[in-house]
Design an enzyme around this catalytic site. Structure first.
Site, PDB file in Angstrom:
ATOM      1  N   LYS A 114       0.576  -1.375   0.311  1.00  0.00           N
ATOM      2  CA  LYS A 114      -0.488   0.276   0.393  1.00  0.00           C
ATOM      3  C   LYS A 114       0.892   1.282   0.415  1.00  0.00           C
ATOM      4  CE  LYS A 114      -4.261  -2.649   1.940  1.00  0.00           C
ATOM      5  NZ  LYS A 114      -5.505  -1.482   2.246  1.00  0.00           N
ATOM      6  N   LYS A 197      -5.826  -9.608  -6.320  1.00  0.00           N
ATOM      7  CA  LYS A 197      -7.047 -10.495  -5.552  1.00  0.00           C
ATOM      8  C   LYS A 197      -7.863  -8.840  -5.010  1.00  0.00           C
ATOM      9  CE  LYS A 197      -6.654  -7.584  -1.280  1.00  0.00           C
ATOM     10  NZ  LYS A 197      -7.499  -7.601   0.352  1.00  0.00           N
ATOM     11  N   LYS A 200     -11.558  -3.146  -2.407  1.00  0.00           N
ATOM     12  CA  LYS A 200     -12.226  -2.486  -3.146  1.00  0.00           C
ATOM     13  C   LYS A 200     -11.291  -1.416  -3.070  1.00  0.00           C
ATOM     14  CE  LYS A 200     -14.641  -3.093   2.209  1.00  0.00           C
ATOM     15  NZ  LYS A 200     -12.604  -3.549   2.652  1.00  0.00           N
TER      16      LYS A 200
HETATM   17  N1  AQP Z   1     -10.050 -10.623  -2.367  1.00  0.00           N
HETATM   18  C1  AQP Z   1     -10.652 -11.753  -1.745  1.00  0.00           C
HETATM   19  N2  AQP Z   1     -10.411 -12.829  -1.115  1.00  0.00           N
HETATM   20  C2  AQP Z   1     -11.065 -13.544  -0.145  1.00  0.00           C
HETATM   21  N3  AQP Z   1     -11.629 -12.622   0.989  1.00  0.00           N
HETATM   22  C3  AQP Z   1     -10.297 -11.062   0.694  1.00  0.00           C
HETATM   23  N4  AQP Z   1     -11.003 -10.510   1.722  1.00  0.00           N
HETATM   24  C4  AQP Z   1     -10.725  -9.138   1.503  1.00  0.00           C
HETATM   25  N5  AQP Z   1     -10.380  -9.228   0.122  1.00  0.00           N
HETATM   26  C5  AQP Z   1     -10.065 -10.399  -0.182  1.00  0.00           C
HETATM   27  C6  AQP Z   1     -11.063 -10.575   3.193  1.00  0.00           C
HETATM   28  O1  AQP Z   1     -12.387  -9.242   3.562  1.00  0.00           O
HETATM   29  C7  AQP Z   1     -11.888  -8.983   4.891  1.00  0.00           C
HETATM   30  C8  AQP Z   1     -12.480  -8.060   5.335  1.00  0.00           C
HETATM   31  O2  AQP Z   1     -11.702  -7.091   4.040  1.00  0.00           O
HETATM   32  P1  AQP Z   1     -11.090  -5.905   4.987  1.00  0.00           P
HETATM   33  O3  AQP Z   1     -11.836  -4.567   4.109  1.00  0.00           O
HETATM   34  O4  AQP Z   1     -10.774  -5.480   6.211  1.00  0.00           O
HETATM   35  O5  AQP Z   1      -9.476  -5.160   4.458  1.00  0.00           O
HETATM   36  P2  AQP Z   1      -8.253  -5.845   3.272  1.00  0.00           P
HETATM   37  O6  AQP Z   1      -8.317  -6.824   3.408  1.00  0.00           O
HETATM   38  O7  AQP Z   1      -7.956  -4.907   2.795  1.00  0.00           O
HETATM   39  O8  AQP Z   1      -9.648  -5.670   1.651  1.00  0.00           O
HETATM   40  P3  AQP Z   1      -9.415  -4.560   0.632  1.00  0.00           P
HETATM   41  O9  AQP Z   1     -11.284  -5.198  -0.007  1.00  0.00           O
HETATM   42  O10 AQP Z   1      -8.155  -5.105  -0.006  1.00  0.00           O
HETATM   43  O11 AQP Z   1      -9.501  -3.216   1.004  1.00  0.00           O
HETATM   44  P4  AQP Z   1      -8.821  -2.519   1.041  1.00  0.00           P
HETATM   45  O12 AQP Z   1      -9.009  -2.323  -0.540  1.00  0.00           O
HETATM   46  O13 AQP Z   1      -9.620  -1.130   1.353  1.00  0.00           O
HETATM   47  O14 AQP Z   1      -7.840  -2.371   1.739  1.00  0.00           O
HETATM   48  C9  AQP Z   1     -10.946 -10.490   5.625  1.00  0.00           C
HETATM   49  O15 AQP Z   1     -11.149 -11.054   6.295  1.00  0.00           O
HETATM   50  C10 AQP Z   1     -10.295  -9.689   3.906  1.00  0.00           C
HETATM   51  O16 AQP Z   1      -9.043 -10.821   4.451  1.00  0.00           O
END
Ligand code: AQP
Length: 331
Positions: A114, A197, A200
């Site tokens: 990030k 992956k 968001k």
């Molecule tokens: N692509 C994915 N496949 C499986 N699990 C996923 N998780 C996120 N992306 C995938 C799981 O969703 C939960 C919540 O995620 P989060 O919002 O706390 O943080 P993150 O992992 O950082 O998710 P994002 O979508 O990638 O968000 P941003 O872009 O904001 O950082 C977690 O349990 C995660 O493992």
């Protein structure tokens, strides 16, 4: 036998959650609340690592809580709360920061990714200490299990290390939690970039299936998903990452085995298969979308549900913090 304690959180960093969040983590949350003592939170403080308009953030926090309830997270079966409503999260985070090595925190791959993407000017200290706040989120509740996707494995390892370190340095206070990762669903990939992956914060949302997307948008995203030049619907993660990702999604939602789906589409083109996956996904997401909209019509009721959760969370968290402060010698 006493119930196991489960803790997990999700960031309100976007209006809608995506299919990766749903399959990798949130569907497990719903199952685990049945037989466990589950604590689930919207981690709004974590979301502050990304600068967001306050009005937008406020809406996203409520939308996140509404989506969780719409998915089936039931405040009468679990403790659902907002992280910032429980001050002990920040208080324990500071204690844990003081036993974390600088190099140890710097090795977190999510921070490296990030901060590299954002560049030095947009990288704040909060992004660096994020996994330590996450460790506090978990250790405060003496969690046994943390249901998450694969991307969180390293952060849960750090949580375990910090818990063990505190226990051996000061006093055996923390339960050491385990990550609960369902291997086949742990990494749902972006439909436009099927080796990355679904996230968001993707640069483009065209490969991200958002839970709140209108059905026609979901269909369009699946129809234009990136596959390969072949014709065969076959699971092969290395050679056919796009098709494999779609098979994983279909299987997780339809309950059919990958092999049964491969047989169903033998001799048919990718077009038919993509439409079928979209159909299964739309059928799952439509009720979630409708229920989220209904819940957002009454934000006061949502806030009241969340404050009941915060009361329960505060009781557990403040007890742990009191023990920690005493073990450290604080008066
Ligand atoms: N692509 C994915 N496949 C499986 N699990 C996923 N998780 C996120 N992306 C995938 C799981 O969703 C939960 C919540 O995620 P989060 O919002 O706390 O943080 P993150 O992992 O950082 O998710 P994002 O979508 O990638 O968000 P941003 O872009 O904001 O950082 C977690 O349990 C995660 O493992």
């Amino acid at each position: 036998m006493s119930k196991k304690r489960v803790l997990s959180g999700i960031q309100p960093t976007h209006d809608s959650f995506h299919l990766g969040n749903y399959l990798g983590a949130l569907k497990q949350w719903v199952q685990l609340q049945e037989d466990n003592d589950a604590f689930y939170c919207v981690v709004d403080l974590h979301a502050l690592t990304i600068e967001t308009d306050p009005k937008v953030l406020q809406k996203r926090i409520l939308l996140s809580a509404a989506q969780l309830i719409a998915i089936g997270v039931d405040p009468s079966k679990c403790t659902l709360f907002i992280q910032s409503h429980v001050p002990a999260h920040n208080q324990l985070a500071w204690v844990l920061e003081c036993i974390t090595g600088f190099g140890e925190a710097g090795r977190m791959t999510q921070f490296k990714d990030k901060s590299q993407k954002g560049g030095a000017d947009r990288t704040n200290v909060g992004l660096f200490t994020y996994p330590i706040l996450q460790a506090a989120d978990i250790l405060l509740y003496q969690a046994d299990f943390v249901p998450v996707g694969e991307d969180q494995r390293q952060h849960i390892e750090l949580t375990r290390d910090l818990g063990q370190r505190f226990n051996s340095k000061y006093k055996e206070i923390f339960n050491i939690p385990q990550a609960q990762i369902i291997k086949s669903l742990a990494k749902i990939n972006d439909l436009q970039e099927p080796t990355a992956k679904m996230s968001k914060s993707a640069a483009s949302m065209s490969g991200v299936i958002e839970l709140l997307d209108a059905p026609e948008i979901t269909l369009k995203k699946f129809k234009s998903s990136v596959t390969d030049d072949g014709k065969e619907v076959k699971f092969d993660e290395k050679g056919k990452p796009g098709i494999s990702n779609l098979l994983t999604i279909h299987s997780a939602l339809s309950g059919k085995s990958i092999e049964a789906i491969e047989n169903e589409f033998a001799g048919k083109g990718y077009g038919d298969f993509k439409s079928a996956v979209a159909e299964v996904v739309i059928a799952e997401l439509e009720p979630i979308r409708d229920r989220t909209k209904q819940l957002m019509d009454d934000p006061a009721e949502l806030v009241s549900l969340l404050s009941t959760g915060a009361k329960k969370a505060n009781e557990v968290a403040s007890n742990t913090l009191k023990e920690v402060y005493a073990a450290l010698g604080l008066i």
